[in-house]
Design a protein around this motif. Structure first.
Motif, PDB file in Angstrom:
ATOM      1  N   MET A   1      12.654  -4.621   2.378  1.00 45.16           N
ATOM      2  CA  MET A   1      11.823  -3.955   3.351  1.00 45.16           C
ATOM      3  C   MET A   1      10.359  -4.106   2.933  1.00 45.16           C
ATOM      4  N   LEU A   2       9.539  -4.583   3.813  1.00 39.90           N
ATOM      5  CA  LEU A   2       8.114  -4.725   3.560  1.00 39.90           C
ATOM      6  C   LEU A   2       7.456  -3.363   3.679  1.00 39.90           C
ATOM      7  N   ARG A   3       6.627  -3.013   2.690  1.00 38.21           N
ATOM      8  CA  ARG A   3       5.973  -1.713   2.708  1.00 38.21           C
ATOM      9  C   ARG A   3       4.574  -1.826   2.092  1.00 38.21           C
ATOM     10  N   ILE A   4       3.712  -0.897   2.465  1.00 38.52           N
ATOM     11  CA  ILE A   4       2.394  -0.852   1.829  1.00 38.52           C
ATOM     12  C   ILE A   4       2.611  -0.271   0.441  1.00 38.52           C
ATOM     13  N   GLY A   5       2.406  -1.078  -0.571  1.00 38.03           N
ATOM     14  CA  GLY A   5       2.585  -0.632  -1.945  1.00 38.03           C
ATOM     15  C   GLY A   5       1.300  -0.105  -2.542  1.00 38.03           C
ATOM     16  N   ALA A   6       0.185  -0.760  -2.198  1.00 37.50           N
ATOM     17  CA  ALA A   6      -1.100  -0.329  -2.737  1.00 37.50           C
ATOM     18  C   ALA A   6      -2.198  -0.635  -1.735  1.00 37.50           C
ATOM     19  N   ILE A   7      -3.163   0.227  -1.721  1.00 35.75           N
ATOM     20  CA  ILE A   7      -4.393   0.010  -0.982  1.00 35.75           C
ATOM     21  C   ILE A   7      -5.451  -0.243  -2.040  1.00 35.75           C
ATOM     22  N   VAL A   8      -6.036  -1.427  -2.009  1.00 32.73           N
ATOM     23  CA  VAL A   8      -7.040  -1.803  -2.995  1.00 32.73           C
ATOM     24  C   VAL A   8      -8.405  -1.441  -2.439  1.00 32.73           C
ATOM     25  N   LEU A   9      -9.133  -0.602  -3.166  1.00 36.65           N
ATOM     26  CA  LEU A   9     -10.459  -0.167  -2.736  1.00 36.65           C
ATOM     27  C   LEU A   9     -11.519  -0.747  -3.666  1.00 36.65           C
ATOM     28  N   ASN A  10     -12.504  -1.392  -3.088  1.00 31.18           N
ATOM     29  CA  ASN A  10     -13.625  -1.880  -3.871  1.00 31.18           C
ATOM     30  C   ASN A  10     -14.548  -0.699  -4.155  1.00 31.18           C
ATOM     31  N   VAL A  11     -14.806  -0.449  -5.426  1.00 27.66           N
ATOM     32  CA  VAL A  11     -15.684   0.641  -5.839  1.00 27.66           C
ATOM     33  C   VAL A  11     -16.684   0.111  -6.861  1.00 27.66           C
ATOM     34  N   SER A  12     -17.848   0.724  -6.933  1.00 28.93           N
ATOM     35  CA  SER A  12     -18.850   0.282  -7.901  1.00 28.93           C
ATOM     36  C   SER A  12     -18.604   0.878  -9.281  1.00 28.93           C
ATOM     37  N   ASP A  13     -17.865   1.984  -9.349  1.00 34.41           N
ATOM     38  CA  ASP A  13     -17.589   2.658 -10.620  1.00 34.41           C
ATOM     39  C   ASP A  13     -16.161   3.217 -10.534  1.00 34.41           C
ATOM     40  N   THR A  14     -15.237   2.654 -11.297  1.00 35.44           N
ATOM     41  CA  THR A  14     -13.840   3.081 -11.179  1.00 35.44           C
ATOM     42  C   THR A  14     -13.636   4.511 -11.664  1.00 35.44           C
ATOM     43  N   GLU A  15     -14.394   4.945 -12.634  1.00 36.42           N
ATOM     44  CA  GLU A  15     -14.259   6.321 -13.127  1.00 36.42           C
ATOM     45  C   GLU A  15     -14.679   7.318 -12.040  1.00 36.42           C
ATOM     46  N   ARG A  16     -15.827   7.073 -11.431  1.00 35.99           N
ATOM     47  CA  ARG A  16     -16.298   7.945 -10.352  1.00 35.99           C
ATOM     48  C   ARG A  16     -15.360   7.870  -9.148  1.00 35.99           C
ATOM     49  N   GLY A  17     -14.931   6.645  -8.799  1.00 41.06           N
ATOM     50  CA  GLY A  17     -14.005   6.478  -7.688  1.00 41.06           C
ATOM     51  C   GLY A  17     -12.683   7.187  -7.933  1.00 41.06           C
ATOM     52  N   SER A  18     -12.202   7.122  -9.172  1.00 38.84           N
ATOM     53  CA  SER A  18     -10.949   7.788  -9.522  1.00 38.84           C
ATOM     54  C   SER A  18     -11.076   9.295  -9.374  1.00 38.84           C
ATOM     55  N   ALA A  19     -12.186   9.845  -9.853  1.00 40.52           N
ATOM     56  CA  ALA A  19     -12.401  11.291  -9.752  1.00 40.52           C
ATOM     57  C   ALA A  19     -12.443  11.723  -8.279  1.00 40.52           C
ATOM     58  N   PHE A  20     -13.171  10.956  -7.460  1.00 42.51           N
ATOM     59  CA  PHE A  20     -13.286  11.315  -6.053  1.00 42.51           C
ATOM     60  C   PHE A  20     -11.956  11.176  -5.317  1.00 42.51           C
ATOM     61  N   TRP A  21     -11.331   9.990  -5.395  1.00 39.15           N
ATOM     62  CA  TRP A  21     -10.135   9.730  -4.599  1.00 39.15           C
ATOM     63  C   TRP A  21      -8.934  10.542  -5.062  1.00 39.15           C
ATOM     64  N   SER A  22      -8.828  10.817  -6.359  1.00 41.26           N
ATOM     65  CA  SER A  22      -7.707  11.655  -6.801  1.00 41.26           C
ATOM     66  C   SER A  22      -7.871  13.078  -6.275  1.00 41.26           C
TER      67      SER A  22
END
Length: 124
Positions: A1-22
């Motif tokens: 079954m085909l499924r969305i496994g991951a959504i890849v987001l381009n971010v300038s800072d992965t630490e900041r992006g992680s804090a925000f998106w989590s």
């Protein structure tokens, strides 16, 4: 079954992006700090990447299923992308009819619980 496994987001800072998106999504960091996993349920992972474009990674459970899904998607209007694939590539890069990149990833090569990496980031 085909499924969305991951959504890849381009971010300038992965630490900041992680804090925000989590916080925004209620996701938790996985063992790979660039991946966020849903706290509950079966929602797709979020992969934060500083060098890659935002795109979907569609997951399959086997190489055979990956091949069949790629063929099905091509008949629906997707196009194969001429890509510089590594020798051990577990992904196929396609575009939708509007030219948006996405990947079809065979997850069978990964051990249980191991996070599938982002396909296009490994080749760009």
């Amino acid at each position: 079954m085909l499924r969305i496994g991951a959504i890849v987001l381009n971010v300038s800072d992965t630490e900041r992006g992680s804090a925000f998106w989590s916080a925004a999504l209620g996701y938790e960091r996985s063992t790979n700090p660039d991946f966020l996993e849903p706290g509950e349920g079966t929602a797709p992972s979020v992969h934060l990447d500083q060098s890659d474009r935002t795109h979907l990674d569609l997951w399959t459970d086997s190489a055979e299923e990956q091949h069949a899904q790629v063929e099905r998607l091509v008949t629906l209007g997707a196009d194969r992308v001429d890509w510089d694939y590594p020798e051990d590539a577990d992904f196929v890069v396609l575009t939708d009819p509007d030219g948006t990149l996405f990947c079809v990833v065979d997850t069978s090569a990964h051990s249980a619980g191991e996070q599938t990496g982002d396909a296009t980031a490994r080749t760009e």
